[in-house]
Design a protein around this motif. Structure first.
Motif, mmCIF file in Angstrom:
data_model
loop_
_atom_site.group_PDB
_atom_site.id
_atom_site.type_symbol
_atom_site.label_atom_id
_atom_site.label_comp_id
_atom_site.label_asym_id
_atom_site.label_seq_id
_atom_site.Cartn_x
_atom_site.Cartn_y
_atom_site.Cartn_z
ATOM 1 N N ALA A 49 0.842 -1.709 0.006
ATOM 2 C CA ALA A 49 -0.090 0.018 -0.103
ATOM 3 C C ALA A 49 0.823 1.487 -0.264
ATOM 4 C CB ALA A 49 -0.874 -0.125 1.578
ATOM 5 N N THR A 57 -4.684 7.210 -1.281
ATOM 6 C CA THR A 57 -4.064 5.469 -1.447
ATOM 7 C C THR A 57 -4.127 4.557 -2.582
ATOM 8 O OG1 THR A 57 -5.910 4.736 -0.112
ATOM 9 C CG2 THR A 57 -4.421 5.885 1.135
ATOM 10 N N SER A 58 -3.442 3.157 -2.205
ATOM 11 C CA SER A 58 -3.635 2.785 -3.645
ATOM 12 C C SER A 58 -3.038 1.296 -2.639
ATOM 13 C CB SER A 58 -2.210 3.156 -4.521
ATOM 14 O OG SER A 58 -2.384 2.349 -5.711
ATOM 15 N N TYR A 59 -3.357 0.134 -3.041
ATOM 16 C CA TYR A 59 -2.776 -1.119 -2.720
ATOM 17 C C TYR A 59 -3.223 -2.378 -3.536
ATOM 18 C CZ TYR A 59 -5.394 1.669 1.634
ATOM 19 O OH TYR A 59 -5.724 2.189 1.920
ATOM 20 N N LYS A 64 -6.485 -5.607 -0.707
ATOM 21 C CA LYS A 64 -8.194 -4.416 -1.267
ATOM 22 C C LYS A 64 -9.098 -4.609 -0.027
ATOM 23 C CE LYS A 64 -6.926 -1.994 -5.676
ATOM 24 N NZ LYS A 64 -7.434 -2.041 -6.346
ATOM 25 N N THR A 68 -5.871 -1.253 5.290
ATOM 26 C CA THR A 68 -5.887 0.629 5.476
ATOM 27 C C THR A 68 -4.333 1.069 5.989
ATOM 28 O OG1 THR A 68 -8.197 -0.254 6.077
ATOM 29 C CG2 THR A 68 -6.933 1.996 6.285
ATOM 30 N N ILE A 69 -3.877 1.319 4.342
ATOM 31 C CA ILE A 69 -2.469 3.090 5.567
ATOM 32 C C ILE A 69 -3.156 4.011 5.705
ATOM 33 C CG2 ILE A 69 -2.596 3.245 2.543
ATOM 34 C CD1 ILE A 69 0.718 3.192 3.087
ATOM 35 N N LEU A 80 -0.361 0.630 8.653
ATOM 36 C CA LEU A 80 -0.887 -0.565 8.002
ATOM 37 C C LEU A 80 -2.043 -1.148 9.024
ATOM 38 C CD1 LEU A 80 -0.869 -1.532 5.497
ATOM 39 C CD2 LEU A 80 0.703 -3.029 6.303
#
Length: 119
Positions: A49, A57-59, A64, A68-69, A80
């Motif tokens: 992430a 944000t991106s995972y 996904k 959660t970052i 995280l």
């Protein structure tokens, strides 16, 4: 030199949760795109992430909806949150920052914290 120190790893059963923390040198979290990676021996490093300076944000697809970052600029800390952990999430997790934007060369990275998930 930027220093990053991870904590929060451990051993859990499948379905469990852990929250990793990455304590950074002052201003690092607010200045750079930050990311969590995981290292599995024989497979190299995979970005799990990332969070840009604006909070976008991106995972990795496989995390996904489970991971959660987030970050706290005031505390210079990256997090995280990992829920519904699975055995395939077992790895050494480390945080790092990108020198420019959210791709390309990495700056410093921490030594990592081990996450082990048993079935």
């Amino acid at each position: 030199q930027v220093q990053l120190v991870e904590s929060g790893g451990g051993s859990v059963q499948a379905g469990g949760s852990l929250r990793l923390s990455c304590s950074a040198s002052e201003y690092t979290i607010r200045t750079y795109c930050m990311a969590w990676f995981r290292h599995i021996p024989g497979q190299g490093n995979v970005r799990v992430a990332r969070i840009a300076t604006d909070g976008i944000t991106s995972y990795l697809d496989s995390v996904k909806g489970r991971f959660t970052i987030s970050k706290d600029n005031a505390k210079n800390t990256l997090y995280l949150q990992m829920n519904n952990l699975q055995p395939e999430d077992t790895a050494m997790y480390f945080c790092a920052y990108y020198v420019k934007e959210c791709s390309g060369a990495l700056g410093s990275r921490g030594e990592g914290t081990q996450v082990t998930v048993s079935s």
